[in-house]
Design a protein around this motif. Structure first.
Motif, PDB file in Angstrom:
ATOM      1  N   LYS A  18      27.705  45.314  34.214  1.00  0.00           N
ATOM      2  CA  LYS A  18      26.469  44.606  34.558  1.00  0.00           C
ATOM      3  C   LYS A  18      26.722  43.503  35.599  1.00  0.00           C
ATOM      4  N   ILE A  19      25.761  43.317  36.472  1.00  0.00           N
ATOM      5  CA  ILE A  19      25.920  42.389  37.598  1.00  0.00           C
ATOM      6  C   ILE A  19      26.250  40.968  37.155  1.00  0.00           C
ATOM      7  N   ASP A  20      25.727  40.532  35.995  1.00  0.00           N
ATOM      8  CA  ASP A  20      25.968  39.146  35.570  1.00  0.00           C
ATOM      9  C   ASP A  20      27.169  39.005  34.628  1.00  0.00           C
ATOM     10  N   HIS A  21      27.888  40.089  34.400  1.00  0.00           N
ATOM     11  CA  HIS A  21      29.086  40.044  33.548  1.00  0.00           C
ATOM     12  C   HIS A  21      30.216  39.348  34.328  1.00  0.00           C
ATOM     13  N   PRO A  22      31.059  38.573  33.654  1.00  0.00           N
ATOM     14  CA  PRO A  22      32.155  37.873  34.348  1.00  0.00           C
ATOM     15  C   PRO A  22      33.026  38.809  35.197  1.00  0.00           C
ATOM     16  N   VAL A  23      33.285  40.022  34.728  1.00  0.00           N
ATOM     17  CA  VAL A  23      34.107  40.959  35.500  1.00  0.00           C
ATOM     18  C   VAL A  23      33.473  41.216  36.866  1.00  0.00           C
ATOM     19  N   GLN A  24      32.154  41.417  36.883  1.00  0.00           N
ATOM     20  CA  GLN A  24      31.477  41.716  38.150  1.00  0.00           C
ATOM     21  C   GLN A  24      31.263  40.451  38.981  1.00  0.00           C
TER      22      GLN A  24
END
Lengths: 330, 330
Positions: free
Chosen positions: B155-161
């Motif tokens: 997901k765009i707001d996930h820390p990984v992204q």
């Protein structure tokens, strides 16, 4: 000479990711241009879009007088090697007293998933009958038997191909400046986009005339519309869109971004070429033009799937869309 | 803003049948353009060509400190789901204590023929591990485990992204104006062709610097060149051309006509986008540029096969050719 114009847009999210340019012509039965995009004089190879022209000598010669509508549809087909195609072409070959080895189209892995998987499971290689052009070649072989010609029926100087060239030049109204060798090894003659549309208008108005060639053209276009599943196959644009139009138009794709349409009720022919050769674009444009001509319902699922398809990713999430460019949206 | 230019020609016999247009930039390690075709400021989605950028946080965070060169190559890969790829990604998943169900890339039929046929013969469906991006996603999962983030790592707001976006904007030197969802469900951020080439020049000059990000970039580009067969697979352009260049450049394709190159000995980055999205064209252009930079031998079979391939038909007859357009032949 006009430049190609933007015809198709591919969007991902809010960014225009790809653009396809090309040329398209709508032509009436006097050969005049009704509408055009890009350069009507652009020279193109029609590729498989001209199979109904290549099949004219089969009927004009009398060689194909006994053929069924199914066989005539197959002679104009780029089929996907499904059982419904190869069973019929196989029977046709046997009727001719010939075998797969008499074809000159070359073996091709079938596009039909069931047929392809069956070959893989059987550890078998595809035959020439699986070639998408095997119906056209069965037509060539039928004409060749009638003529008593040599086995190399695909050669440019063979009577079968010389008759095809004459039909091509006479229906396009042009002297072809060049030929290329097609995927199936038959010659493919260049013409302008206008010339190809003119030939399609000849087919579209064939019911107005009673000469030998027009009678042949009428039979071929009727066979294509009667058996859309034999002209391409399940899930394919030609089949889906012809079914959706239910006898109001015959259409045919060609490799490297070509598409044509025959619209009898308007005596109109259509031809288009995507400059980069993309099928996703040629399908979008032909659908948009058929909608604009009033013979394809824009709300039919088959029309939506070709004209304004959504792009889905591996999880089935919608990530983008294909749509006609501004020039086609007027 | 410049228009795209003709970059690739497709000839059949003596007729130019198709043309592909696009944009390309060669950039040095100061971010300046060395050479360009079309519009350097054209906004594009890099798609899979930016996987080495997306993998930077994996190393910068320390999450991937224990990973092998093979795993780093896979984290930058668009592999074809061959056993050499899925065996290694599968072992990586098990090391993480995760299963195929933890992926968010979606199932994809493998491009590798042996793997694809094996699934068909077993009447089995492809898994997410077969997805060409499963190595990248294994990298995402590794980073996510380190961060203790939620399962929805795509997901765009996930820390990984968010970490991936920061690395992307910082190496391209641009604020991305938009993102799209890629085939594997991860966000893909837009940038200019110039920005993408600038990021590749950052990778190309990484050995000049000792900061955390440059160290990560050096490890990734080294892994790609050490294991070209893991970055794509047998018969694929990335693999064949990297093998032919034997450590002189790392290259990566992206869907819809993108290609990038990292040329360490010249501290140069290359990025290109074919406007219509055609892979046959992006491969031709990257090969032509690598030849012009002196890092690819134009007589190597892999170079010929991508830059000036002959087109053969179903019977193996040569019917045409692909070649760089005039703008690339100087």
């Amino acid at each position: 000479m006009a430049n190609p114009v933007d015809l198709v847009e591919v969007w991902r999210g809010e960014l225009l990711e790809c653009v396809h340019q090309g040329h398209a012509v709508i032509c009436d039965d006097t050969g005049e241009i009704v509408n055009a995009w890009g350069d009507p004089a652009a020279q193109i190879f029609p590729r498989s879009s001209c199979k109904m022209i290549q099949a004219l000598p089969l009927l004009e010669s009398g060689a194909g007088a006994h053929l069924t509508q199914e066989q005539l549809a197959l002679s104009c087909a780029s089929h996907q090697g499904a059982a419904i195609h190869t069973d019929r072409v196989g029977a046709w070959l046997r009727d001719l007293g010939l075998t797969d080895a008499d074809f000159r189209c070359g073996p091709q892995v079938p596009g039909d998933q069931d047929a392809r998987h069956a070959l893989i499971r059987a550890q078998a290689e595809p035959c020439q009958i699986h070639n998408n052009c095997s119906g056209k070649h069965a037509g060539f072989l039928t004409l060749n038997k009638h003529l008593g010609g040599g086995a190399d029926y695909e050669k440019i100087d063979h009577p079968v191909q010389q008759m095809g060239k004459a039909a091509f030049e006479e229906t396009t109204g042009e002297t072809s400046p060049a030929f290329g060798i097609d995927g199936c090894s038959a010659p493919n003659h260049a013409c302008t986009v206008h010339g190809l549309a003119r030939a399609m208008a000849f087919f579209a108005s064939a019911h107005d005339r009673s000469d030998l060639r027009s009678t042949a053209a009428l039979k071929l276009r009727t066979a294509m519309m009667a058996y859309p599943e034999l002209v391409a196959g399940e899930t394919r644009a030609c089949t889906d869109l012809m079914r959706a139009m239910n006898g109001r138009a015959a259409i045919k794709t060609g490799a490297d971004g070509v598409f044509v349409a025959i619209v009898p009720e308007k005596r109109i022919g259509v031809a288009l070429k995507i400059r980069d050769g993309a099928t996703r674009a040629s399908e979008c444009v032909i659908a948009a033009i058929l909608v604009s001509l009033g013979v394809l319902d824009p709300n039919h699922p088959a029309a939506i799937a070709r004209m304004t398809p959504t792009l889905k990713n591996w999880r089935g999430i919608t990530v983008g869309r294909v749509q006609p460019a501004a020039a086609l949206r007027v």
